[in-house]
Design a protein around this motif. Sequence first.
Motif, PDB file in Angstrom:
ATOM      1  N   LEU A   1       0.835  -1.205   0.000  1.00  0.00           N
ATOM      2  CA  LEU A   1       0.000   0.000   0.000  1.00  0.00           C
ATOM      3  C   LEU A   1       0.870   1.256   0.000  1.00  0.00           C
ATOM      4  CD1 LEU A   1      -2.907   0.935   0.073  1.00  0.00           C
ATOM      5  CD2 LEU A   1      -2.772   0.965   2.555  1.00  0.00           C
ATOM      6  N   ILE A   2       1.903   1.246   0.831  1.00  0.00           N
ATOM      7  CA  ILE A   2       2.806   2.404   0.891  1.00  0.00           C
ATOM      8  C   ILE A   2       3.471   2.616  -0.462  1.00  0.00           C
ATOM      9  CG2 ILE A   2       4.991   3.216   1.878  1.00  0.00           C
ATOM     10  CD1 ILE A   2       4.098   1.941   4.509  1.00  0.00           C
ATOM     11  N   VAL A   3       3.946   1.523  -1.062  1.00  0.00           N
ATOM     12  CA  VAL A   3       4.607   1.633  -2.364  1.00  0.00           C
ATOM     13  C   VAL A   3       3.633   2.179  -3.404  1.00  0.00           C
ATOM     14  CG1 VAL A   3       5.637   0.314  -4.246  1.00  0.00           C
ATOM     15  CG2 VAL A   3       6.283  -0.175  -1.884  1.00  0.00           C
ATOM     16  N   LEU A   4       2.386   1.708  -3.354  1.00  0.00           N
ATOM     17  CA  LEU A   4       1.393   2.181  -4.319  1.00  0.00           C
ATOM     18  C   LEU A   4       1.160   3.684  -4.161  1.00  0.00           C
ATOM     19  CD1 LEU A   4      -1.307  -0.640  -4.367  1.00  0.00           C
ATOM     20  CD2 LEU A   4       0.357  -0.036  -6.141  1.00  0.00           C
ATOM     21  N   ILE A   5       0.973   4.100  -2.901  1.00  0.00           N
ATOM     22  CA  ILE A   5       0.733   5.528  -2.662  1.00  0.00           C
ATOM     23  C   ILE A   5       1.941   6.326  -3.126  1.00  0.00           C
ATOM     24  CG2 ILE A   5       0.371   7.284  -0.897  1.00  0.00           C
ATOM     25  CD1 ILE A   5      -1.190   5.211   0.687  1.00  0.00           C
ATOM     26  N   ALA A   6       3.128   5.834  -2.778  1.00  0.00           N
ATOM     27  CA  ALA A   6       4.351   6.539  -3.175  1.00  0.00           C
ATOM     28  C   ALA A   6       4.428   6.625  -4.694  1.00  0.00           C
ATOM     29  CB  ALA A   6       5.572   5.822  -2.608  1.00  0.00           C
ATOM     30  N   GLY A   7       4.096   5.519  -5.353  1.00  0.00           N
ATOM     31  CA  GLY A   7       4.132   5.516  -6.811  1.00  0.00           C
ATOM     32  C   GLY A   7       3.173   6.538  -7.400  1.00  0.00           C
ATOM     33  N   ALA A   8       1.964   6.564  -6.835  1.00  0.00           N
ATOM     34  CA  ALA A   8       0.966   7.500  -7.336  1.00  0.00           C
ATOM     35  C   ALA A   8       1.432   8.939  -7.129  1.00  0.00           C
ATOM     36  CB  ALA A   8      -0.363   7.272  -6.615  1.00  0.00           C
ATOM     37  N   LEU A   9       2.017   9.180  -5.956  1.00  0.00           N
ATOM     38  CA  LEU A   9       2.467  10.547  -5.675  1.00  0.00           C
ATOM     39  C   LEU A   9       3.613  10.946  -6.587  1.00  0.00           C
ATOM     40  CD1 LEU A   9       2.218  10.567  -1.785  1.00  0.00           C
ATOM     41  CD2 LEU A   9       0.797  11.799  -3.426  1.00  0.00           C
ATOM     42  N   THR A  10       4.487   9.976  -6.869  1.00  0.00           N
ATOM     43  CA  THR A  10       5.596  10.279  -7.773  1.00  0.00           C
ATOM     44  C   THR A  10       5.069  10.616  -9.168  1.00  0.00           C
ATOM     45  OG1 THR A  10       6.831   8.631  -6.545  1.00  0.00           O
ATOM     46  CG2 THR A  10       7.849   9.472  -8.550  1.00  0.00           C
ATOM     47  N   ALA A  11       4.007   9.917  -9.548  1.00  0.00           N
ATOM     48  CA  ALA A  11       3.425  10.194 -10.858  1.00  0.00           C
ATOM     49  C   ALA A  11       2.874  11.619 -10.895  1.00  0.00           C
ATOM     50  CB  ALA A  11       2.308   9.189 -11.150  1.00  0.00           C
ATOM     51  N   VAL A  12       2.287  12.047  -9.773  1.00  0.00           N
ATOM     52  CA  VAL A  12       1.749  13.402  -9.718  1.00  0.00           C
ATOM     53  C   VAL A  12       2.878  14.423  -9.686  1.00  0.00           C
ATOM     54  CG1 VAL A  12       0.378  15.006  -8.350  1.00  0.00           C
ATOM     55  CG2 VAL A  12      -0.345  12.635  -8.579  1.00  0.00           C
ATOM     56  N   ASP A  13       3.868  14.135  -8.863  1.00  0.00           N
ATOM     57  CA  ASP A  13       4.970  15.074  -8.703  1.00  0.00           C
ATOM     58  C   ASP A  13       6.269  14.290  -8.561  1.00  0.00           C
ATOM     59  OD1 ASP A  13       6.872  16.836  -7.939  1.00  0.00           O
ATOM     60  OD2 ASP A  13       5.695  17.785  -6.353  1.00  0.00           O
ATOM     61  N   PRO A  14       7.095  14.320  -9.586  1.00  0.00           N
ATOM     62  CA  PRO A  14       8.333  13.538  -9.552  1.00  0.00           C
ATOM     63  C   PRO A  14       9.214  13.914  -8.370  1.00  0.00           C
ATOM     64  CG  PRO A  14       7.929  14.406 -11.749  1.00  0.00           C
ATOM     65  CD  PRO A  14       6.918  15.046 -10.853  1.00  0.00           C
ATOM     66  N   GLY A  15       9.025  15.119  -7.857  1.00  0.00           N
ATOM     67  CA  GLY A  15       9.835  15.551  -6.719  1.00  0.00           C
ATOM     68  C   GLY A  15       9.621  14.688  -5.493  1.00  0.00           C
ATOM     69  N   PHE A  16       8.500  13.999  -5.453  1.00  0.00           N
ATOM     70  CA  PHE A  16       8.209  13.177  -4.276  1.00  0.00           C
ATOM     71  C   PHE A  16       9.265  12.109  -4.078  1.00  0.00           C
ATOM     72  CE2 PHE A  16       6.511   9.430  -2.260  1.00  0.00           C
ATOM     73  CZ  PHE A  16       5.960   9.964  -1.116  1.00  0.00           C
ATOM     74  N   ALA A  17       9.698  11.534  -5.201  1.00  0.00           N
ATOM     75  CA  ALA A  17      10.612  10.402  -5.091  1.00  0.00           C
ATOM     76  C   ALA A  17      12.053  10.825  -4.853  1.00  0.00           C
ATOM     77  CB  ALA A  17      10.520   9.540  -6.346  1.00  0.00           C
ATOM     78  N   SER A  18      12.280  12.125  -4.718  1.00  0.00           N
ATOM     79  CA  SER A  18      13.657  12.540  -4.483  1.00  0.00           C
ATOM     80  C   SER A  18      14.144  12.006  -3.145  1.00  0.00           C
ATOM     81  CB  SER A  18      13.749  14.069  -4.500  1.00  0.00           C
ATOM     82  OG  SER A  18      13.145  14.578  -3.334  1.00  0.00           O
ATOM     83  N   VAL A  19      15.436  11.724  -3.101  1.00  0.00           N
ATOM     84  CA  VAL A  19      15.992  11.150  -1.879  1.00  0.00           C
ATOM     85  C   VAL A  19      15.746  12.067  -0.697  1.00  0.00           C
ATOM     86  CG1 VAL A  19      18.127  10.470  -0.751  1.00  0.00           C
ATOM     87  CG2 VAL A  19      17.732   9.872  -3.142  1.00  0.00           C
ATOM     88  N   SER A  20      15.912  13.382  -0.935  1.00  0.00           N
ATOM     89  CA  SER A  20      15.792  14.293   0.205  1.00  0.00           C
ATOM     90  C   SER A  20      14.364  14.287   0.736  1.00  0.00           C
ATOM     91  CB  SER A  20      16.207  15.704  -0.190  1.00  0.00           C
ATOM     92  OG  SER A  20      15.250  16.264  -1.056  1.00  0.00           O
ATOM     93  N   ASN A  21      13.383  14.241  -0.159  1.00  0.00           N
ATOM     94  CA  ASN A  21      12.008  14.226   0.319  1.00  0.00           C
ATOM     95  C   ASN A  21      11.689  12.924   1.045  1.00  0.00           C
ATOM     96  OD1 ASN A  21       9.362  15.263   0.649  1.00  0.00           O
ATOM     97  ND2 ASN A  21       8.677  13.831  -0.939  1.00  0.00           N
ATOM     98  N   LEU A  22      12.178  11.816   0.498  1.00  0.00           N
ATOM     99  CA  LEU A  22      11.908  10.537   1.152  1.00  0.00           C
ATOM    100  C   LEU A  22      12.541  10.503   2.538  1.00  0.00           C
ATOM    101  CD1 LEU A  22      12.257   8.012  -1.803  1.00  0.00           C
ATOM    102  CD2 LEU A  22      10.170   8.839  -0.688  1.00  0.00           C
ATOM    103  N   LEU A  23      13.762  10.986   2.621  1.00  0.00           N
ATOM    104  CA  LEU A  23      14.433  10.990   3.928  1.00  0.00           C
ATOM    105  C   LEU A  23      13.698  11.911   4.896  1.00  0.00           C
ATOM    106  CD1 LEU A  23      18.234  10.973   3.079  1.00  0.00           C
ATOM    107  CD2 LEU A  23      16.805   9.134   3.951  1.00  0.00           C
ATOM    108  N   ASN A  24      13.280  13.051   4.360  1.00  0.00           N
ATOM    109  CA  ASN A  24      12.546  13.992   5.205  1.00  0.00           C
ATOM    110  C   ASN A  24      11.274  13.359   5.749  1.00  0.00           C
ATOM    111  OD1 ASN A  24      11.918  16.576   6.314  1.00  0.00           O
ATOM    112  ND2 ASN A  24      10.377  16.761   4.695  1.00  0.00           N
ATOM    113  N   MET A  25      10.593  12.639   4.853  1.00  0.00           N
ATOM    114  CA  MET A  25       9.354  11.992   5.263  1.00  0.00           C
ATOM    115  C   MET A  25       9.628  10.909   6.309  1.00  0.00           C
ATOM    116  SD  MET A  25       6.778  10.285   2.696  1.00  0.00           S
ATOM    117  CE  MET A  25       7.588   8.762   3.075  1.00  0.00           C
ATOM    118  N   LEU A  26      10.672  10.142   6.068  1.00  0.00           N
ATOM    119  CA  LEU A  26      11.015   9.091   7.028  1.00  0.00           C
ATOM    120  C   LEU A  26      11.386   9.711   8.372  1.00  0.00           C
ATOM    121  CD1 LEU A  26      13.022   6.498   4.933  1.00  0.00           C
ATOM    122  CD2 LEU A  26      10.775   6.243   5.995  1.00  0.00           C
ATOM    123  N   ARG A  27      12.037  10.872   8.308  1.00  0.00           N
ATOM    124  CA  ARG A  27      12.403  11.504   9.577  1.00  0.00           C
ATOM    125  C   ARG A  27      11.154  11.919  10.349  1.00  0.00           C
ATOM    126  NH1 ARG A  27      16.732  16.010   9.273  1.00  0.00           N
ATOM    127  NH2 ARG A  27      15.179  16.953   7.921  1.00  0.00           N
TER     128      ARG A  27
END
Lengths: 326, 325, 324, 524
Positions: free
Chosen positions: A27-53
């Motif tokens: 489910l998380i991967v699906l949501i992440a995939g969908a968000l990346t499709a909307v905004d490629p910036g989502f999948a950036s390492v810095s955003n992912l790390l920020n989110m994980l933080r």
Amino acid sequence: MTIPATLDIRPSSLSPDAAALLGRFVLIVLIAGALTAVDPGFASVSNLLNMLRQASLLFLVASGLTLVIIGGGLDLSVGANLTLSACLAAAAIKTTGNPWYGVAVAIGAGTLIGYANGLMINRLQLPPFLATFGMLWVAQGIAYWFMAGQTIYGMPMSFRYFGTGFFLGVPLPIWITLVVCLACSILLHRTTFGREAYFMGANQTAALLSGVPVERRRLLLYVLSGLTAGIASLVYLARLNAAEPGIGEPLLLPAIAAVLVGGTSLFGGNGNIGGTALGAILLTIIVNGLNLLNVAATWHPFVNGAVVLVAIIADLVISRRRSGSG
Amino acid sequence: MSVTIQLQRRSGMGQFLSAIPGAGLLLILMLVLFTIVNPRFVSQTNLMNVGLQTSLLLMLALPMTLIIMTEGLDLSAGALLGLSGVIVAEALLAGWGVLAACAATLAVSIAFGALNGVLIAYLSLPAFVVTLGTMGLMQGIALVLTNGDPVGGFTPAIETFYRSQLWFIPTPIAIAAALYAALWLLLYRTRLGNYVIAIGGNKDALRLAGIRANLVHLAVYVLGSTIIGLSAVLLIGRTNSAHPTVGIGMEFEAIAAVVLGGTSFEKGQGWLFGAVLGALAITVLRNGLNILSIDSSLQVVCIGILLILALLIDQARKQFVRRTA
Amino acid sequence: MRTTRSIRCVLAAVICGTLFNSAVRADGEVIAAFTKNQVDPHFEGVRAGVAQMAEKMRATVKYYTPTKPNNITEGMSQLEDVGVTKPNLMLFMPIDAKAQLPTIKRLIESGLPIINYNDRGGDAPYLSFVGQDDYKLGYDIAKTLFDHLGGKGNVVILEGVKGSTTGDERKRGFDAAAKDYPNIKVLASQPANFQRLLGMQTMENLIQQFSTIDGVIAAADASALGAIEALNAAGRKNVAVVSINGVPEAVEAVKAGSLLAIAEFDGFKIGCVATAVGLNAIRGQSAPKQITIPGAIITKANYAPWLVPYKDRTCPTPDAYIAK
Amino acid sequence: MMHGTENQDEQGDRSLHTPKGSASRAPGSEADAPLLRLVGIDKSFPGVHALKNVSLDVYAGEVHVILGQNGAGKSTLIKTLYGAYAADRGYIEIEGRRVAVARPADASALGIAVIFQEFSLIPYLDIAQNIFLGREAAFSRFGLVDSAAMHAAARTILDGLGLDYDTHAYAADLGVAQQQMVEIAKALSQNARVLVMDEPTAAISERESDRLFQTIARLTEKRVAIVYISHRMKEVQMLGDRITILRDGAVVTSVLRDQKSQAEMVGAMIGRPSGSQLARTPRSPGEPVLLARDVNTAKLSDISIEILAGEVVGLAGLVGSGRTEVVRALFGADPIASGEIALFGSRALATLDRRVRAGMALLPEDRKREGLALPLDVRDNATVASLWRSFTSGWFSPAKAERDTRGLIAQLGIAAHGTRQSVHTLSGGNQQKVVLAKWLAAGSRLFLLDEPTRGVDVGAKAEIYRLIDQLVDGGAGVVVISSELPELVQLCDRAYVMRDHRIVGHLAGDQLTERAILELAVHQ
């Protein structure tokens, strides 16, 4: 020889726990995939790390809570515990200038509150909900009284490293989360204490009659919940660079939500720490996604509530189908 | 073993005294202490204040008592209070009549009560989790409707209503008293009341008696939500505006009041009047500490200690009763 | 039953002790001073100012603060409760003016002299209003930021508590300033409720949403400090942040350069002046209907006076502001 | 107290000496059609064939006693009659008409009332409210319940039973006997045509029993049919007009009173001529493993027991005689008021977990509630008591646990498809083996087995017997509680017999017979 009431015809199928974890991960991967499709910036390492933080802060509060809930209890005082521990630790650091005193104070205070919870539940036989609810008020009040309207701010850089620092390019809170997650996981699955905790949560009477020292184990569970609240308070303090008496209270319900969304049942005896981690990530990623989609912040509580409801209903449907087929 | 055992009587002074929950004792203690330290505590104005403040808490605590008696819980009560206030206010601003606005709130409250009830009664999901989820839904809707802003400027009739008096009794107190009377009748003088108590005590036995236990269980949540939704009118009368987040945390205060009053989370053991005592204890504590100008931070600690003390007293009392029985 | 008895004894002891501790010392007039929460250090400044001036003028102060930050129902209850104790003077700041106005009116009718301070408390016969011009503070600080940015760039706004006068007026000031700078683009304006954690979280979300942010206007120091933490964590070092208030922590941030400027909203001064005006009024002097304390812009050039701890500052007298 | 004591005793005596009413009670005159007929009822549960083609005729105005050992199928029969279970085959007739009883409500509508052994009272409703639960409509006026009328009606019913209970008392405040009486009052209030009583006197005192018998006499005069289940031969003899004996789910015989002697009936229950014995190999016990002297608890008086290594000791007695309480007290699950317990030659350790570590094991009567964590898997359940022993360091090795569990599954022949199957999907017998596996893994040396074969099919039963033999051969001491007398007699070297919460006899060697146990255990 009788035939067992159920014959699982899929001997190689996943265990229910693993299936639940996998489901959430997908489910998380699906949501992440969908968000990346909307905004490629989502999948950036810095955003992912920020989110994980962000998720890691929520996870740390929820981790000890998960242990308590698996063991058949509940700890409503984690938020207030975090507040008080952070305030005391901040004071200790400010007066001594030595971050390690702060670490000791936070962990000490957190643990002590957990210990008091455990004692109340064991000795006075108060229901966990009420005992920890009372403790919530007491700890929160002491924090207000102790801070007397002030903020303690300006932690030394060496201390702030806990919250803001990077190690191998990954924020330190994520490392701490990994360590806590691993430790809890080992505790639950690789120690006898963990196995006893599950058993207690599933059937306390049977645990008692199987020679599990239920009271001692329960005490330890609450102490651990206090301990993780103490650790979380340090990360919060380091991240926020200031202690206020209002930081912990808003975290309680999201933490409980993370545990529940992670698949741990409030009835005890099931669930795992990995689920809580995924639950925290799921709740964070959804908020993150809402921001990305420019959905107003006012929608966040609604979406969080919906996620909790969907998660428990989905688990119910799955478990009914499982037992229905068996 | 003796054949006839002196049974506990539910009526009679002795029983009444031993049935006073910890909150009752603490309440008496507080009343005496506060009066000694500051006689203004018992002035008419202050008693009126206590009454008004208690009446609002009671609007949540009374239905919460019924819900807790079914071994349930409603964490969404505070959020529903906020949401209902917002709906009334927005409806009034949109030019609806007062009755139409109340009807709108009623519809929403019933819908959410039914949602809680169906998930809890029919699907047997834990009430804590279900209402945690619906709490988010309600909070969210209230925020979205108002964009987070307080809503004001609607007809002053609502405030006038809140401030009005029936004879010499402020309307909110009269309403709370009427609600108490109505719920008392429901709980102790109607069939449904017996079934409510039976759900917490032994839901299977209720089913065996041929009653649709799930339906009764559902009805408790719907009834609770209806009361809470309507009491939002009083709240926005008090604040002359509707705040989407005003109720946050009030559910915990209501739960505290109910528990202080000696209603237990188990077996349908509860006492409607206990909620009154518990709500009074909390209000009097806050009011008294305010009047004595005790620091707010200590107020918070005091509430926690009051809660734990009342529970301990009840525990000791129960053990005492068991030993003498 | 012994347990019960011992519990009761302990309880009685605790309550008696607490009461004795705080028993009213009849020494001059009693002032009831309201603040909105125990969390924001701005209100600690207010309380420090009130305390210093009250001591100087030989009056006793009782403080009232809701146990839950900015909780409107609790705030209303406290107002009602305090009315009963009949203090000689009340210093009042509304949590929500609209909600509390009817109660305030009744208290004034009952003969209680009330000074409105910090936030405007609506249309009631207060002795006086002591505060600052929130609109102007908002306008000035926004202008400071926009000038710093050279009149163009992307900014975000972290608003205060919606519905509070301070929050709404400041927001109005920000918007007015933004209108004067056509090349300034306001990307988003979201509530951070004067809070640090919410400031940080809101900023974190905004950072994800917008790739370039040049400036941040926060309605309060706490939100700004939270936002700075978020910006630092995201590695966005070149964002100029401004705020309103001037609590010591924020002034230190100005000194360190992480905060560009603060519009002074000085709780300490407000507390001092409100107390002095109020005491003077009940001691027979006439009170001006309104005292507006001007707010300076605190920058790296002039921060020093605001770094002094509250207890070491000297209360200004009302005359300093009445002359205007 | 409302009645004079002497007077009551008199009434009690009379009811005992002249239990029968007038000729109008001459039951079952074959000319009458039976009021209630069960025809060819058959019911199976997974692994258990609980009822085998059971047919039963009950006539108006008679007391029809159903006799049978525990597990003979009596409770299942009642539940089927009340619509709590659906029969696999067979049907029910009332006054010659075939009726459908799918739900308890149907049974009520047909005038069938049941007094169950498990109480169905609501703790925080008062006696009157409990009596009329679900039937308040009779007292409703304008939607409100006329409380006074309801209490008056309850009063009448209680007075009829000679009970002076306050109708305002909560069920939660009642003792077990009082609850039982309220259950009886509740059933009576339904004006049922058929009243089923499942061991109604098991928990009540003699005086209350006498009241009940008087009531039964009055009811039968009013042509109510009573289906009465009891173990107490005296009651059976005194009350029963017709006696049906069940064994292993089937009707052995159905006779009129006086057609069979007590000995014959006991024989019919047991299934072979009373006194017959299966061969029992004598064992040679060793040192004492457990010694209890004058143990008193809230529920027990003066319990003295000695268990030696290498022997099986039975604990016999009727349900409710205190057997379970004895093993709980020995195990440390219930507090002891006075007395001494020595375990393996030294004073027993204070807490339950220490006793477990010393080698004590309890197989509880209610394995689902007290023995197993049902949602967890076989491995978790089988290893829980031995974690301290298998993983002394505190570190848990799934691999080792897996190995151990596989070993146990093989050793005990547990029919599970793997170590990770959750135990709630296992059959009763296999669940019981998992509980045993738990204690085998813990290396226990003293086993307290409370009804080890209840709800277990024949195959698993034999395996459990074999296992007990193995344990004893290995030098363990075993205590067995069982309501199945042949089982006790076959398994045990000697037995203590309990009645009224105390030990009333000790049987060993040739003395240990079913008859001897029954004679000691039943009320004389």
